[in-house]
Design a protein around this motif. Structure first.
Motif, PDB file in Angstrom:
ATOM      1  N   ARG A 130      63.098  58.681 127.675  1.00  0.00           N
ATOM      2  CA  ARG A 130      63.854  58.372 126.306  1.00  0.00           C
ATOM      3  C   ARG A 130      63.581  56.919 127.602  1.00  0.00           C
ATOM      4  NH1 ARG A 130      67.766  59.675 123.304  1.00  0.00           N
ATOM      5  NH2 ARG A 130      66.974  61.592 123.706  1.00  0.00           N
ATOM      6  N   ASP A 131      63.809  56.747 129.132  1.00  0.00           N
ATOM      7  CA  ASP A 131      63.740  56.154 130.566  1.00  0.00           C
ATOM      8  C   ASP A 131      62.639  54.863 129.614  1.00  0.00           C
ATOM      9  OD1 ASP A 131      65.531  56.811 131.533  1.00  0.00           O
ATOM     10  OD2 ASP A 131      64.223  58.382 132.259  1.00  0.00           O
ATOM     11  N   LEU A 132      62.060  55.073 129.576  1.00  0.00           N
ATOM     12  CA  LEU A 132      60.721  54.331 129.533  1.00  0.00           C
ATOM     13  C   LEU A 132      61.085  53.646 127.861  1.00  0.00           C
ATOM     14  CD1 LEU A 132      56.937  56.199 129.417  1.00  0.00           C
ATOM     15  CD2 LEU A 132      57.901  54.998 130.924  1.00  0.00           C
ATOM     16  N   LEU A 133      61.954  53.590 127.335  1.00  0.00           N
ATOM     17  CA  LEU A 133      62.392  52.650 126.444  1.00  0.00           C
ATOM     18  C   LEU A 133      63.539  51.904 126.183  1.00  0.00           C
ATOM     19  CD1 LEU A 133      61.170  55.674 123.737  1.00  0.00           C
ATOM     20  CD2 LEU A 133      59.253  53.599 124.664  1.00  0.00           C
ATOM     21  N   VAL A 134      64.559  52.473 126.681  1.00  0.00           N
ATOM     22  CA  VAL A 134      65.736  51.825 127.162  1.00  0.00           C
ATOM     23  C   VAL A 134      65.975  50.669 128.253  1.00  0.00           C
ATOM     24  CG1 VAL A 134      66.784  53.476 125.502  1.00  0.00           C
ATOM     25  CG2 VAL A 134      66.865  53.992 128.189  1.00  0.00           C
ATOM     26  N   HIS A 135      64.821  50.190 129.321  1.00  0.00           N
ATOM     27  CA  HIS A 135      65.560  49.562 130.192  1.00  0.00           C
ATOM     28  C   HIS A 135      66.537  49.247 131.110  1.00  0.00           C
ATOM     29  CE1 HIS A 135      63.386  47.514 126.420  1.00  0.00           C
ATOM     30  NE2 HIS A 135      63.625  47.308 126.203  1.00  0.00           N
ATOM     31  N   ARG A 136      66.362  50.662 131.459  1.00  0.00           N
ATOM     32  CA  ARG A 136      67.137  51.478 132.911  1.00  0.00           C
ATOM     33  C   ARG A 136      65.962  52.014 133.816  1.00  0.00           C
ATOM     34  NH1 ARG A 136      69.380  57.319 130.190  1.00  0.00           N
ATOM     35  NH2 ARG A 136      68.205  58.100 130.139  1.00  0.00           N
ATOM     36  N   SER A 137      65.467  51.438 134.212  1.00  0.00           N
ATOM     37  CA  SER A 137      64.164  51.738 135.413  1.00  0.00           C
ATOM     38  C   SER A 137      64.898  51.366 136.696  1.00  0.00           C
ATOM     39  CB  SER A 137      62.395  51.534 134.854  1.00  0.00           C
ATOM     40  OG  SER A 137      62.808  49.813 134.989  1.00  0.00           O
ATOM     41  N   GLY A 138      65.335  50.311 136.438  1.00  0.00           N
ATOM     42  CA  GLY A 138      65.110  49.314 137.971  1.00  0.00           C
ATOM     43  C   GLY A 138      64.527  48.594 138.307  1.00  0.00           C
ATOM     44  N   LEU A 139      63.530  48.339 137.134  1.00  0.00           N
ATOM     45  CA  LEU A 139      62.220  47.254 137.507  1.00  0.00           C
ATOM     46  C   LEU A 139      63.697  45.813 137.223  1.00  0.00           C
ATOM     47  CD1 LEU A 139      59.145  48.015 135.238  1.00  0.00           C
ATOM     48  CD2 LEU A 139      59.577  48.299 137.799  1.00  0.00           C
ATOM     49  N   GLY A 140      63.125  44.053 137.571  1.00  0.00           N
ATOM     50  CA  GLY A 140      63.992  43.265 137.029  1.00  0.00           C
ATOM     51  C   GLY A 140      63.731  42.745 135.542  1.00  0.00           C
ATOM     52  N   LEU A 141      64.687  42.094 135.726  1.00  0.00           N
ATOM     53  CA  LEU A 141      63.861  40.985 133.958  1.00  0.00           C
ATOM     54  C   LEU A 141      62.382  40.851 133.685  1.00  0.00           C
ATOM     55  CD1 LEU A 141      65.227  40.019 131.761  1.00  0.00           C
ATOM     56  CD2 LEU A 141      65.691  37.545 132.252  1.00  0.00           C
ATOM     57  N   GLY A 142      62.143  41.364 133.111  1.00  0.00           N
ATOM     58  CA  GLY A 142      60.549  41.023 132.884  1.00  0.00           C
ATOM     59  C   GLY A 142      59.593  40.789 133.853  1.00  0.00           C
ATOM     60  N   GLN A 143      59.712  42.039 134.390  1.00  0.00           N
ATOM     61  CA  GLN A 143      58.789  42.478 135.834  1.00  0.00           C
ATOM     62  C   GLN A 143      57.488  42.760 135.038  1.00  0.00           C
ATOM     63  OE1 GLN A 143      61.102  44.287 139.185  1.00  0.00           O
ATOM     64  NE2 GLN A 143      58.816  43.997 140.120  1.00  0.00           N
ATOM     65  N   GLY A 144      56.253  42.103 135.851  1.00  0.00           N
ATOM     66  CA  GLY A 144      54.862  42.854 135.664  1.00  0.00           C
ATOM     67  C   GLY A 144      54.642  42.094 134.513  1.00  0.00           C
ATOM     68  N   ASP A 145      54.959  41.172 133.892  1.00  0.00           N
ATOM     69  CA  ASP A 145      55.231  40.226 132.499  1.00  0.00           C
ATOM     70  C   ASP A 145      53.984  39.715 132.241  1.00  0.00           C
ATOM     71  OD1 ASP A 145      56.419  41.898 130.498  1.00  0.00           O
ATOM     72  OD2 ASP A 145      57.387  39.738 130.245  1.00  0.00           O
ATOM     73  N   LEU A 146      53.385  38.618 133.643  1.00  0.00           N
ATOM     74  CA  LEU A 146      51.659  38.116 133.930  1.00  0.00           C
ATOM     75  C   LEU A 146      51.530  38.880 134.078  1.00  0.00           C
ATOM     76  CD1 LEU A 146      53.347  35.816 136.780  1.00  0.00           C
ATOM     77  CD2 LEU A 146      52.537  35.205 134.438  1.00  0.00           C
ATOM     78  N   LEU A 147      50.876  40.549 134.345  1.00  0.00           N
ATOM     79  CA  LEU A 147      50.056  41.284 133.998  1.00  0.00           C
ATOM     80  C   LEU A 147      49.841  40.824 132.424  1.00  0.00           C
ATOM     81  CD1 LEU A 147      50.976  44.343 136.021  1.00  0.00           C
ATOM     82  CD2 LEU A 147      49.268  43.109 136.354  1.00  0.00           C
ATOM     83  N   PHE A 148      49.721  40.260 131.227  1.00  0.00           N
ATOM     84  CA  PHE A 148      49.173  39.943 130.175  1.00  0.00           C
ATOM     85  C   PHE A 148      49.849  38.676 130.050  1.00  0.00           C
ATOM     86  CE2 PHE A 148      54.070  41.633 128.960  1.00  0.00           C
ATOM     87  CZ  PHE A 148      54.345  40.321 128.655  1.00  0.00           C
ATOM     88  N   LEU A 149      50.467  37.988 130.016  1.00  0.00           N
ATOM     89  CA  LEU A 149      50.669  36.012 129.703  1.00  0.00           C
ATOM     90  C   LEU A 149      49.631  35.528 130.500  1.00  0.00           C
ATOM     91  CD1 LEU A 149      54.468  36.001 129.654  1.00  0.00           C
ATOM     92  CD2 LEU A 149      52.670  36.358 127.512  1.00  0.00           C
ATOM     93  N   PRO A 150      49.160  34.293 130.692  1.00  0.00           N
ATOM     94  CA  PRO A 150      49.572  34.150 129.103  1.00  0.00           C
ATOM     95  C   PRO A 150      48.544  35.096 127.922  1.00  0.00           C
ATOM     96  CG  PRO A 150      47.537  32.489 129.882  1.00  0.00           C
ATOM     97  CD  PRO A 150      48.510  33.803 131.689  1.00  0.00           C
ATOM     98  N   ASN A 151      47.291  35.428 129.011  1.00  0.00           N
ATOM     99  CA  ASN A 151      46.258  36.772 128.195  1.00  0.00           C
ATOM    100  C   ASN A 151      45.525  37.503 129.331  1.00  0.00           C
ATOM    101  OD1 ASN A 151      44.668  34.455 129.829  1.00  0.00           O
ATOM    102  ND2 ASN A 151      44.850  33.795 128.566  1.00  0.00           N
ATOM    103  N   SER A 152      44.650  38.570 129.185  1.00  0.00           N
ATOM    104  CA  SER A 152      44.756  39.522 129.862  1.00  0.00           C
ATOM    105  C   SER A 152      43.492  40.018 129.424  1.00  0.00           C
ATOM    106  CB  SER A 152      45.699  40.692 129.907  1.00  0.00           C
ATOM    107  OG  SER A 152      45.665  41.692 131.596  1.00  0.00           O
ATOM    108  N   THR A 153      42.478  40.285 130.403  1.00  0.00           N
ATOM    109  CA  THR A 153      41.514  40.842 130.547  1.00  0.00           C
ATOM    110  C   THR A 153      41.069  42.539 130.905  1.00  0.00           C
ATOM    111  OG1 THR A 153      40.460  40.783 132.371  1.00  0.00           O
ATOM    112  CG2 THR A 153      39.888  39.113 130.805  1.00  0.00           C
ATOM    113  N   LEU A 154      43.075  42.895 131.429  1.00  0.00           N
ATOM    114  CA  LEU A 154      43.009  44.541 132.066  1.00  0.00           C
ATOM    115  C   LEU A 154      42.894  44.960 130.397  1.00  0.00           C
ATOM    116  CD1 LEU A 154      46.310  43.594 134.471  1.00  0.00           C
ATOM    117  CD2 LEU A 154      43.379  44.386 134.543  1.00  0.00           C
ATOM    118  N   SER A 155      43.121  46.892 130.960  1.00  0.00           N
ATOM    119  CA  SER A 155      43.168  47.423 129.854  1.00  0.00           C
ATOM    120  C   SER A 155      43.695  48.171 129.726  1.00  0.00           C
ATOM    121  CB  SER A 155      41.990  48.836 130.221  1.00  0.00           C
ATOM    122  OG  SER A 155      42.700  49.240 131.671  1.00  0.00           O
ATOM    123  N   ARG A 156      45.267  49.132 128.657  1.00  0.00           N
ATOM    124  CA  ARG A 156      46.434  49.271 129.285  1.00  0.00           C
ATOM    125  C   ARG A 156      46.421  49.904 130.430  1.00  0.00           C
ATOM    126  NH1 ARG A 156      47.441  50.486 123.730  1.00  0.00           N
ATOM    127  NH2 ARG A 156      47.874  48.174 123.066  1.00  0.00           N
TER     128      ARG A 156
END
Length: 530
Positions: A130-156
């Motif tokens: 449930r914690d994975l799904l509701v944005h209360r983990s303590g991470l900041g707004l959009g934190q880590g999004d550069l791991l897929f922006l603007p594109n990414s070769t990283l695996s999930r």
């Protein structure tokens, strides 16, 4: 994900019909002509809308073109990227696993995914599905999004592994901050539990049972479908979001690692099946079968985290909600006393929204293959007012004026700052800025000298690379190869030994989408960590 003036927040509402409209009315009279006129006035290439009422599809239609370079028309089977509205599909997939007894919403993540780690060991042990799904983990707004922006070769799997290096912005479960990266973890968890990739599971257990024949969950399948809406954006103005509408290179936006957070493409006809299923609390339309149980439907529509209520200007007072909650991939809000269940979505060159009025048994889907979100929000508000019996309020026009005012203000701020930089620096010869610099979660950037200038390269993403032009002091401006990538200021901090000891970044535009989380990066010389 996405994006641009991103429609990631939740709703409020507004109007198009006249006072006294029937609460069980069909779509407003003249609605199709209204959409077409707005589309032309704003310059949106294509629009897709589905509306369901009382268990029936009352509208599934397309307007405009899939691609302004070919002028191929949009129809009800044209698939559009739907952004973060797809988070509800990831939750529905999880709900099927809950119904099968394979997981529970409050199971610990590490019980199903032993390699999962957060930055804090205690949070790792306590984090639930449930914690994975509701944005209360303590991470900041959009934190880590550069791991897929603007594109990414990283695996999930590799992307999820890097979550352990994301230093939290707040304490666990203390507040709300929207993220995408934990939905990638949820997608990986589905694979760990079911033995199927998230993509295959969505195809077999959601799209298949619902008869969503044209919908896709991979970039490959999206491009292979000839009836898809190509994304567009405006990038030749003073800041992103201003200028001439142009199609994007679809091959430059591929980030399959992030698909569980918002990688679906869906048509109006297919989305109507989803809307009907949601309003029927999991019952598949035209069938005695269920996609998920009534119990899981109630779980997904139960608010978990209080989210900030948007504060609108005076002209939007009628649309001001009184509460906002985040549930399992859905936002819960109110409009004029009516509950709205929904979610907005934005990825490069595309935006969408899904809204349900459970009290009226009405569901609405609107998508556009551009970043002109005012047409989506404005039409949504008009439709909500129509079904609730309120008069026309010219919401699209109001949102258009509001957005343009904000963009113009941001453009002036950027232009003013760049017109009068401090004529100081750089402190060092250009050769002394050259090196490899590493951030624990992002990876290693490369700064090189190219003649009389510097250039920067980024790992696992293409199109961000480009020249660094001196701005002021020891700050340079990044000029990305892809014109729709948000430019950033790159600042080199000089240590006591006269050498670069860290590099930080910040988006140039004050209107940059939060997913460009350059500010979360802290690079240090690679040799310093060896």
């Amino acid at each position: 994900m996405k994006p641009r003036v991103a429609l990631r927040g939740l709703f409020a509402a507004a109007s198009l019909l006249a006072l006294g409209a029937s609460a069980d009315a069909a779509p407003p009279a003249g609605f199709e002509q209204r959409v077409e006129q707005l589309r032309k006035d704003i310059g949106v290439p294509g629009v897709s809308i589905a509306i369901v009422e009382d268990g029936k599809v009352t509208l599934a239609h397309g307007w405009g073109v899939r691609d302004i370079s070919t002028n191929t028309p949009v129809d009800a089977d044209t698939i559009f990227f739907t952004g973060s509205t797809g988070k509800a599909f990831t939750n529905a997939a999880l709900a099927t696993l809950v119904d099968e007894g394979k997981i529970g919403w409050d199971d610990k993540v590490i019980d199903h995914m032993p390699d999962f780690r957060m930055y804090d060991p205690w949070v790792t042990r306590e984090m639930t599905i449930r914690d994975l799904l509701v944005h209360r983990s303590g991470l900041g707004l959009g934190q880590g999004d550069l791991l897929f922006l603007p594109n990414s070769t990283l695996s999930r799997k590799e992307t999820v592994r890097r979550i352990r290096y994301l230093k939290p912005a707040t304490s666990f479960r203390s507040g709300y901050a929207y993220d995408n990266i934990l939905y990638m973890a949820a997608g990986q968890l589905i694979e760990e539990v079911s033995g199927k990739t998230w993509e295959r599971y969505i195809h077999d257990h959601v799209f298949g049972p619902l008869g969503m024949k044209n919908s896709t969950d991979t970039d490959r399948d999206f491009q292979a479908n000839p009836n898809h809406a190509r994304p567009h954006s405006r990038n030749d103005g003073p800041i992103h979001g201003m200028g001439t509408q142009a199609p994007l290179d679809e091959n430059a936006t591929i980030s399959q690692n992030a698909a569980p957070a918002g990688g679906l493409a869906i048509s109006a006809n297919d989305m109507s099946r989803w809307l009907l299923t949601q309003l029927a609390r999991g019952k598949i339309p035209g069938s005695d079968k269920r996609l998920f149980s009534q119990e899981q439907s109630e779980q997904m529509w139960t608010g978990v985290v209080i989210t900030p209520v948007p504060q609108y200007p005076a002209e939007f007072a009628a649309a001001q909600p009184h509460y906002d909650l985040y549930a399992l991939g859905w936002g819960l809000s109110d409009y004029r006393g009516a509950q709205v269940v929904g979610h907005d979505g934005a990825v490069f060159g595309s935006q969408a929204t899904v809204a349900l009025l459970p009290g009226k048994n009405v569901g609405i889907f609107i998508a556009a293959n551009s970043e002109d979100g005012e047409i989506i929000r404005g039409l949504l508000f008009e439709l909500l007012d129509h079904y609730l019996g309120y008069p026309q309020a010219q919401w699209p026009e109001k949102w258009r004026a509001f957005k343009l005012a904000r963009l113009n203000a941001a453009a002036k701020a950027v232009q003013a700052a760049e017109a009068k930089p401090a004529r100081i620096g750089p402190s060092l010869p250009l050769a002394n800025y050259v090196g490899d610099f590493t951030d624990p979660w992002y990876g290693t950037i490369k700064v090189r000298q190219a003649g009389k200038t510097l250039a920067i390269e980024f790992p696992h993403s293409t199109g961000m690379e480009g020249p660094l032009t001196h701005y002021q002091y020891d700050t340079f401006k990044m000029n990305p190869k892809l014109d729709w990538v948000e430019p950033a200021y790159v600042t080199f901090a000089i240590g006591a030994d006269g050498k670069v000891d860290r590099v930080t970044m910040k988006a140039v535009s004050p209107r940059a989408d939060f997913s460009w989380d350059y500010h979360d990066l802290l690079f240090t010389p690679e040799s310093a960590g060896k």
